[in-house]
Write an enzyme that holds these catalytic residues in place. Structure first.
Site, PDB file in Angstrom:
ATOM      1  N   CYS A   1      40.834 -31.304 160.398  1.00 20.80           N
ATOM      2  CA  CYS A   1      41.277 -30.355 161.415  1.00 20.80           C
ATOM      3  C   CYS A   1      40.201 -30.218 162.502  1.00 20.80           C
ATOM      4  O   CYS A   1      40.027 -31.131 163.304  1.00 20.80           O
ATOM      5  CB  CYS A   1      41.672 -29.021 160.778  1.00 20.80           C
TER       6      CYS A   1
ATOM      7  N   HIS B   1      45.908 -30.781 157.008  1.00 23.39           N
ATOM      8  CA  HIS B   1      45.146 -30.264 155.863  1.00 23.39           C
ATOM      9  C   HIS B   1      45.585 -30.949 154.564  1.00 23.39           C
ATOM     10  O   HIS B   1      46.549 -30.526 153.923  1.00 23.39           O
ATOM     11  CB  HIS B   1      45.345 -28.752 155.744  1.00 23.39           C
TER      12      HIS B   1
ATOM     13  N   GLU C   1      44.263 -30.724 151.729  1.00 23.19           N
ATOM     14  CA  GLU C   1      44.039 -29.856 150.567  1.00 23.19           C
ATOM     15  C   GLU C   1      45.138 -28.821 150.380  1.00 23.19           C
ATOM     16  O   GLU C   1      45.202 -28.154 149.332  1.00 23.19           O
ATOM     17  CB  GLU C   1      42.680 -29.157 150.693  1.00 23.19           C
TER      18      GLU C   1
END
Length: 201
Positions: free
Chosen positions: A84, A170, A172
Site C-alpha cells: 500500500c 493488502h 494480509e
C-alpha cells in the site's frame, strides 16, 4: 527463512502483516519510520537473508519519515517488498508519480488481473483483493514492470534486477483470497537471486 526488517509507518495493519510473515516461518524485527536511515542500515548489516518490508500507513509516501531516504540507499542492495503506502513509496523512489485515485477506497474487494509473475505463482487471475487507498501510481517509471491491475489502475509492480516489488492492495487482509500464498511467493522471489551488493555505501 528470511530475516525481515519491517518498517512500520504507524499503521493499524502492521501486526496483521507481522503475524502473517511469522506464521510463514520468517523472523521479523520491527523498526518505526521515525528512526534514522543510518540506524536501520546498521541493523540490516547484522542480518543474513535480509528482506525489507515497507508497511501500509496514512498520508503520502513523501511524509513517511526515513522511508524515502532508506529506499534510495537500499534499492539494488537489499530485496524489498512494499505494501500500500510502501508500494507507493517504491514507485516514487524509482521516479514514478503517485496521485489521487479518483475515489477513496476503504475495505473494498476488487477482482485483480495479474500477469502470472513468480509472485503470483499458482494463483488465479482474476484474484480477489482487499483495497484501502486514495492514492495510486499514475505514472510508472520504466525501471518498474506492472504485474497486476484493476480496471487500468496499477495494483503491483516489480524491479526484477533489484528484487523489489510493491502491492497497492493488502495481502494480509482476510478479504484477499490466497493472501498468505502471495506473501510466501513474494519472499521466495525476493530471496531467489538477491542483489549482488551486500555492503551499504
Amino acid at each position: 527463512m528470511a530475516n525481515i526488517l519491517f518498517i512500520d509507518n504507524f499503521d493499524s495493519f502492521t501486526y496483521n502483516l507481522v503475524d502473517q510473515f511469522r506464521s510463514l516461518g520468517h523472523v521479523v524485527t520491527i523498526y518505526r519510520n521515525n528512526l534514522s536511515a543510518d540506524a536501520i542500515e546498521q541493523a540490516l548489516l547484522q542480518l543474513d537473508n535480509p528482506v525489507v518490508v515497507l508497511s501500509p500507513g496514512p498520508g503520502a509516501p513523501s511524509e513517511t519519515g526515513c522511508m524515502p531516504e532508506l529506499l534510495q540507499r537500499l534499492k539494488g542492495k537489499v530485496p524489498m517488498i512494499g505494501i500500500c503506502l510502501g508500494h507507493q513509496a517504491i514507485v516514487e523512489a524509482y521516479g514514478g508519480v503517485v496521485a489521487g485515485a479518483g475515489e477513496i477506497i476503504h475495505g473494498k474487494v476488487s477482482m485483480m488481473e495479474h500477469q502470472n509473475h513468480a509472485i503470483y505463482r499458482g494463483l488465479p487471475s482474476p484474484l480477489a483483493i482487499a483495497r484501502y487507498h486514495s492514492l495510486v501510481a499514475t505514472q510508472v517509471p520504466s525501471a518498474l514492470t506492472v504485474t497486476a491491475e484493476v480496471n487500468g489502475l496499477v495494483m503491483s509492480v516489480v524491479n526484477e534486477a533489484d528484487k523489489v516489488c510493491g502491492f497497492q492492495f493488502h495481502p494480509e487482509s482476510i478479504m484477499t483470497t490466497h493472501g498468505a500464498t502471495l506473501l510466501a511467493n513474494a519472499i521466495d522471489w525476493a530471496l531467489s537471486s538477491t542483489p549482488a551488493q551486500t555492503q551499504f555505501a
